[in-house]
Write an enzyme that holds these catalytic residues in place. Structure first.
Site, PDB file in Angstrom:
ATOM      1  N   GLU A  35      -1.702  45.565   8.513  1.00 16.64           N
ATOM      2  CA  GLU A  35      -0.556  46.445   8.296  1.00 16.64           C
ATOM      3  C   GLU A  35      -0.770  47.813   8.939  1.00 16.64           C
ATOM      4  O   GLU A  35       0.166  48.407   9.482  1.00 16.64           O
ATOM      5  CB  GLU A  35      -0.273  46.603   6.796  1.00 16.64           C
ATOM      6  N   TYR A 118       4.376  51.798   1.487  1.00 17.76           N
ATOM      7  CA  TYR A 118       4.592  50.520   2.167  1.00 17.76           C
ATOM      8  C   TYR A 118       3.319  49.679   2.199  1.00 17.76           C
ATOM      9  O   TYR A 118       3.321  48.502   1.811  1.00 17.76           O
ATOM     10  CB  TYR A 118       5.106  50.737   3.594  1.00 17.76           C
ATOM     11  N   ASP A 136       9.266  48.852   5.114  1.00 21.12           N
ATOM     12  CA  ASP A 136       8.988  49.433   6.433  1.00 21.12           C
ATOM     13  C   ASP A 136      10.289  49.524   7.216  1.00 21.12           C
ATOM     14  O   ASP A 136      11.384  49.331   6.662  1.00 21.12           O
ATOM     15  CB  ASP A 136       7.940  48.606   7.174  1.00 21.12           C
ATOM     16  N   CYS A 198      22.870  36.802  14.022  1.00 20.85           N
ATOM     17  CA  CYS A 198      23.534  36.500  12.754  1.00 20.85           C
ATOM     18  C   CYS A 198      23.769  35.004  12.563  1.00 20.85           C
ATOM     19  O   CYS A 198      23.861  34.533  11.429  1.00 20.85           O
ATOM     20  CB  CYS A 198      24.864  37.239  12.677  1.00 20.85           C
ATOM     21  N   CYS A 207      26.097  39.617   3.952  1.00 18.79           N
ATOM     22  CA  CYS A 207      25.831  40.853   4.704  1.00 18.79           C
ATOM     23  C   CYS A 207      27.116  41.646   4.901  1.00 18.79           C
ATOM     24  O   CYS A 207      28.046  41.186   5.578  1.00 18.79           O
ATOM     25  CB  CYS A 207      25.201  40.528   6.055  1.00 18.79           C
TER      26      CYS A 207
END
Length: 350
Positions: A35, A118, A136, A198, A207
């Site tokens: 990370e 995070y 993030d 999408c 969404c």
């Protein structure tokens, strides 16, 4: 609306997740290292760095004891060297206070040097199944599009608001899968610049941005201030055997790293020759090198360069220089990527 994404998103992740060297292992150290490396670097670029780093430093104890020169060399190419310095400080704390094992506590993780909300959330949820969010840039993009949140994601208050919303829907079982699913969706499907995929998104059905045709409006991000521009002249000084490098100051930009000698401004050949003579060196030949540019977070270097062959590099360090064979530099010394346009001419390319 957000409650509806948990199950389909997690199932999608389990079926479609990428195979990455730090995944599928309940290894808090691996999660931590990956990370930190991924904060400014693409996944594919991180893979070889991660493998090299964890082979040399397989656990917090090894990281805590690593000599600085070796540590910086292992990090070379990733930039933001203070991050790995902070990791070492945190590793030393882990060894001293937690018997060499990263604590299974979000709050204790957050108290370690260089670990923010995070990274603490990622380690806690992925390695220890603690139900806390890990927000993030990818996650901010996904969530602000789903709920059409027009807050400036550069503001801490907006990030905190998103964290709170995700905390409310965080699953009690396998929270790490859910957090990674959000990250993965932002990395490979809900990508930036208004071009998300999408048609393959597992949560497109709920969404808001997709339903209202407002995808290109999210996330909202304030424009950054213009970077400060600096002209530099980089010198590749060699005597046919050795190359001159020097260590930067312990504070400020590229603190404590080694660099090719460089001077402020764009200097002419005559000015460079005078500068080299002032270093108590005798120049024999000079050749102009290509221009280069390097962008830091707040500064942008515009560089020109010269290769200068000198009679003999003195075996003294009065001017702060080290005169070292390129092979030794390549193996032992970390030269920042800001100079990569010129390291090839010095025989020390990575």
């Amino acid at each position: 609306m957000l409650n509806d994404i948990v199950k389909p998103l997690t199932e999608w992740y389990r079926q479609n997740k990428r195979s990455l060297p730090w995944r599928d292992r309940h290894n808090a150290y691996y999660t931590w290292v990956s990370e930190i490396m991924l904060q400014q670097t693409r996944v594919e670029a991180v893979k070889p760095y991660f493998r090299r780093f964890t082979e040399e430093l397989p656990d917090p104890a090894a990281l805590a004891e690593c000599p600085e020169e070796k540590l910086l060399k292992l990090w070379e190419g990733l930039g933001y060297y203070n991050r790995v310095r902070n990791m070492q400080i945190a590793a030393q704390t882990v060894v001293e206070e937690y018997d060499g094992v990263l604590p299974a506590s979000y709050e204790k993780l957050l108290s370690l040097k260089g670990i923010g909300s995070y990274t603490a959330g990622a380690i806690a949820s992925i390695a220890y199944d603690i139900p806390v969010p890990a927000v993030d840039g990818n996650v901010l993009r996904v969530i602000t599009r789903i709920i059409e949140d027009d807050g400036d994601i550069m503001k801490q208050s907006v990030k905190k608001r998103i964290e709170n919303k995700l905390q409310e829907i965080m699953p009690g079982e396998y929270p790490g899968d859910f957090n990674q699913a959000l990250m993965e969706l932002g990395a490979v499907v809900c990508v930036p610049n208004g071009e998300p995929k999408c048609d393959v998104c597992p949560v497109a059905f709920c969404c808001g941005a997709r339903a209202h045709g407002t995808i290109d409006r999210f996330p909202v991000k304030a424009q950054k201030k213009d970077r400060k521009l600096e002209d530099r002249t980089v010198l590749v000084i060699q005597d046919g055997e050795k190359t001159a490098i020097r260590r930067r100051p312990s504070r400020g930009l590229l603190a404590g790293l080694y660099e090719l000698p460089n001077l402020k401004g764009h200097l002419s050949e005559e000015e460079v020759l005078e500068s080299v003579k002032a270093m108590d060196l005798e120049p024999l030949r000079i050749e102009a090198l290509p221009e280069a540019k390097h962008i830091f977070s707040h500064i942008e270097w515009h560089m020109t360069g010269y290769e200068v062959i000198v009679d003999e590099l003195e075996k003294t360090n009065e001017k702060g220089f080290l005169f070292i064979h390129p092979e030794e530099i390549r193996k032992e010394y970390s030269i920042p990527s800001a100079f990569e346009k010129y390291t090839g001419y010095a025989g020390i390319e990575r």
